[in-house]
Design a protein around this motif. Structure first.
Motif, PDB file in Angstrom:
ATOM      1  N   VAL A  87       0.847  -1.186   0.000  1.00 40.15           N
ATOM      2  CA  VAL A  87       0.000   0.000   0.000  1.00 40.15           C
ATOM      3  C   VAL A  87       0.884   1.237   0.000  1.00 40.15           C
ATOM      4  N   ASN A  88       0.550   2.197  -0.850  1.00 41.82           N
ATOM      5  CA  ASN A  88       1.277   3.458  -0.932  1.00 41.82           C
ATOM      6  C   ASN A  88       1.220   4.155   0.428  1.00 41.82           C
ATOM      7  N   ALA A  89       2.348   4.527   0.988  1.00 42.46           N
ATOM      8  CA  ALA A  89       2.382   5.177   2.300  1.00 42.46           C
ATOM      9  C   ALA A  89       2.167   6.684   2.198  1.00 42.46           C
ATOM     10  N   ARG A  90       2.101   7.191   0.989  1.00 51.31           N
ATOM     11  CA  ARG A  90       1.896   8.629   0.792  1.00 51.31           C
ATOM     12  C   ARG A  90       0.608   8.858   0.021  1.00 51.31           C
ATOM     13  N   GLY A  91       0.067  10.026   0.153  1.00 51.26           N
ATOM     14  CA  GLY A  91      -1.120  10.384  -0.624  1.00 51.26           C
ATOM     15  C   GLY A  91      -2.349   9.602  -0.193  1.00 51.26           C
ATOM     16  N   ASP A  92      -2.987   8.954  -1.163  1.00 50.26           N
ATOM     17  CA  ASP A  92      -4.274   8.297  -0.897  1.00 50.26           C
ATOM     18  C   ASP A  92      -4.147   6.971  -0.159  1.00 50.26           C
ATOM     19  N   GLN A  93      -2.939   6.482   0.044  1.00 52.55           N
ATOM     20  CA  GLN A  93      -2.664   5.210   0.713  1.00 52.55           C
ATOM     21  C   GLN A  93      -3.468   4.066   0.097  1.00 52.55           C
ATOM     22  N   GLY A  94      -3.485   4.034  -1.209  1.00 51.57           N
ATOM     23  CA  GLY A  94      -4.212   2.992  -1.918  1.00 51.57           C
ATOM     24  C   GLY A  94      -3.327   1.792  -2.217  1.00 51.57           C
ATOM     25  N   LEU A  95      -3.962   0.684  -2.503  1.00 56.30           N
ATOM     26  CA  LEU A  95      -3.278  -0.544  -2.871  1.00 56.30           C
ATOM     27  C   LEU A  95      -2.566  -0.346  -4.205  1.00 56.30           C
ATOM     28  N   VAL A  96      -1.258  -0.685  -4.269  1.00 52.89           N
ATOM     29  CA  VAL A  96      -0.510  -0.507  -5.510  1.00 52.89           C
ATOM     30  C   VAL A  96       0.003  -1.824  -6.088  1.00 52.89           C
ATOM     31  N   TRP A  97       0.104  -2.869  -5.250  1.00 49.80           N
ATOM     32  CA  TRP A  97       0.607  -4.160  -5.721  1.00 49.80           C
ATOM     33  C   TRP A  97       0.048  -5.247  -4.824  1.00 49.80           C
ATOM     34  N   GLN A  98      -0.328  -6.369  -5.427  1.00 51.11           N
ATOM     35  CA  GLN A  98      -0.885  -7.467  -4.649  1.00 51.11           C
ATOM     36  C   GLN A  98      -0.480  -8.801  -5.264  1.00 51.11           C
ATOM     37  N   ALA A  99      -0.133  -9.745  -4.408  1.00 49.16           N
ATOM     38  CA  ALA A  99       0.154 -11.113  -4.853  1.00 49.16           C
ATOM     39  C   ALA A  99      -0.693 -12.067  -4.030  1.00 49.16           C
ATOM     40  N   VAL A 100      -1.227 -13.079  -4.707  1.00 47.47           N
ATOM     41  CA  VAL A 100      -1.997 -14.125  -4.049  1.00 47.47           C
ATOM     42  C   VAL A 100      -1.313 -15.448  -4.383  1.00 47.47           C
ATOM     43  N   VAL A 101      -0.968 -16.204  -3.338  1.00 48.46           N
ATOM     44  CA  VAL A 101      -0.243 -17.464  -3.510  1.00 48.46           C
ATOM     45  C   VAL A 101      -1.060 -18.591  -2.878  1.00 48.46           C
ATOM     46  N   GLU A 102      -1.207 -19.685  -3.622  1.00 49.95           N
ATOM     47  CA  GLU A 102      -1.922 -20.859  -3.112  1.00 49.95           C
ATOM     48  C   GLU A 102      -0.951 -22.022  -3.001  1.00 49.95           C
ATOM     49  N   LYS A 103      -0.974 -22.687  -1.843  1.00 50.82           N
ATOM     50  CA  LYS A 103      -0.097 -23.847  -1.640  1.00 50.82           C
ATOM     51  C   LYS A 103      -0.636 -24.695  -0.495  1.00 50.82           C
ATOM     52  N   GLU A 104      -0.320 -25.982  -0.536  1.00 47.73           N
ATOM     53  CA  GLU A 104      -0.738 -26.901   0.520  1.00 47.73           C
ATOM     54  C   GLU A 104       0.391 -27.085   1.529  1.00 47.73           C
ATOM     55  N   LEU A 105      -0.008 -27.300   2.795  1.00 49.46           N
ATOM     56  CA  LEU A 105       0.910 -27.548   3.890  1.00 49.46           C
ATOM     57  C   LEU A 105       0.388 -28.735   4.684  1.00 49.46           C
ATOM     58  N   LYS A 106       1.279 -29.626   5.099  1.00 47.01           N
ATOM     59  CA  LYS A 106       0.869 -30.751   5.943  1.00 47.01           C
ATOM     60  C   LYS A 106       0.289 -30.211   7.236  1.00 47.01           C
ATOM     61  N   ALA A 107      -0.791 -30.820   7.705  1.00 45.16           N
ATOM     62  CA  ALA A 107      -1.441 -30.362   8.933  1.00 45.16           C
ATOM     63  C   ALA A 107      -0.516 -30.509  10.138  1.00 45.16           C
TER      64      ALA A 107
END
Length: 172
Positions: free
Chosen positions: A127-147
């Motif tokens: 998120v931009n720390a200046r001005g409108d503080q809007g979202l500027v970059w996003q990553a979504v990662v999917e992966k499995e993990l043993k319980a």
């Protein structure tokens, strides 16, 4: 026969990696982004130990690329995870059959092996720390993990997820 086995082995190896989806603001000048800090009140949905593992992984990747974690930063980092538990998709098949000239009968079933897995979807927001503080970059990662993963396995799991997610930051 050898090329088919090689192709099959490559497919299996590459299909096991995390799935990554990235989105960003094309109008943003990412060359100005050199300093960052984490939001102080991150509510990731994970426990505090996993939060620390993810923060350490993000710090490691960004600092290797020359970014600095400072109080007066250019962008804020937030992350959160969604989890669901399911049985392992790996099964051991057992079959019994009978056949003859006039027909056949068969029974088969699968026994799950490997125990439960946690399906994790980790989202990392910049998120931009200046001005409108809007979202500027996003990553979504999917992966499995043993319980029943050990702390070392969890650390390796989050390091891999974060590395894959941040491989496309900053955008070209």
């Amino acid at each position: 026969m050898k090329p088919i086995l090689t192709l099959l082995a490559a497919f299996v190896l590459f299909s096991c990696g995390p799935a990554v989806y990235v989105d960003f603001d094309e109008k943003e000048d990412f060359s100005e982004y050199t300093t960052y800090q984490f939001y102080p009140d991150i509510e990731s949905g994970l426990n505090q130990l996993d939060d620390k593992r993810i923060m350490a992984a993000i710090d490691s990747v960004l600092q290797q690329r020359g970014f600095r974690n400072t109080p007066k930063s250019r962008f804020f980092i937030n992350f959160y995870a969604n989890e669901s538990v399911s049985s392992s998709r790996s099964t051991l098949g057992i079959g019994v059959g009978s056949g003859g000239v006039n027909g056949g009968v068969g029974v088969s079933g699968g026994i799950p092996i490997g125990g439960s897995v946690i399906n994790q979807v980790l989202t990392i927001d910049f998120v931009n720390a200046r001005g409108d503080q809007g979202l500027v970059w996003q990553a979504v990662v999917e992966k499995e993990l043993k319980a029943r993963a050990t702390p070392l396995q969890k650390e390796a799991h989050f390091n891999k997820m974060v590395s894959k997610a941040l491989a496309k930051f900053p955008p070209k």
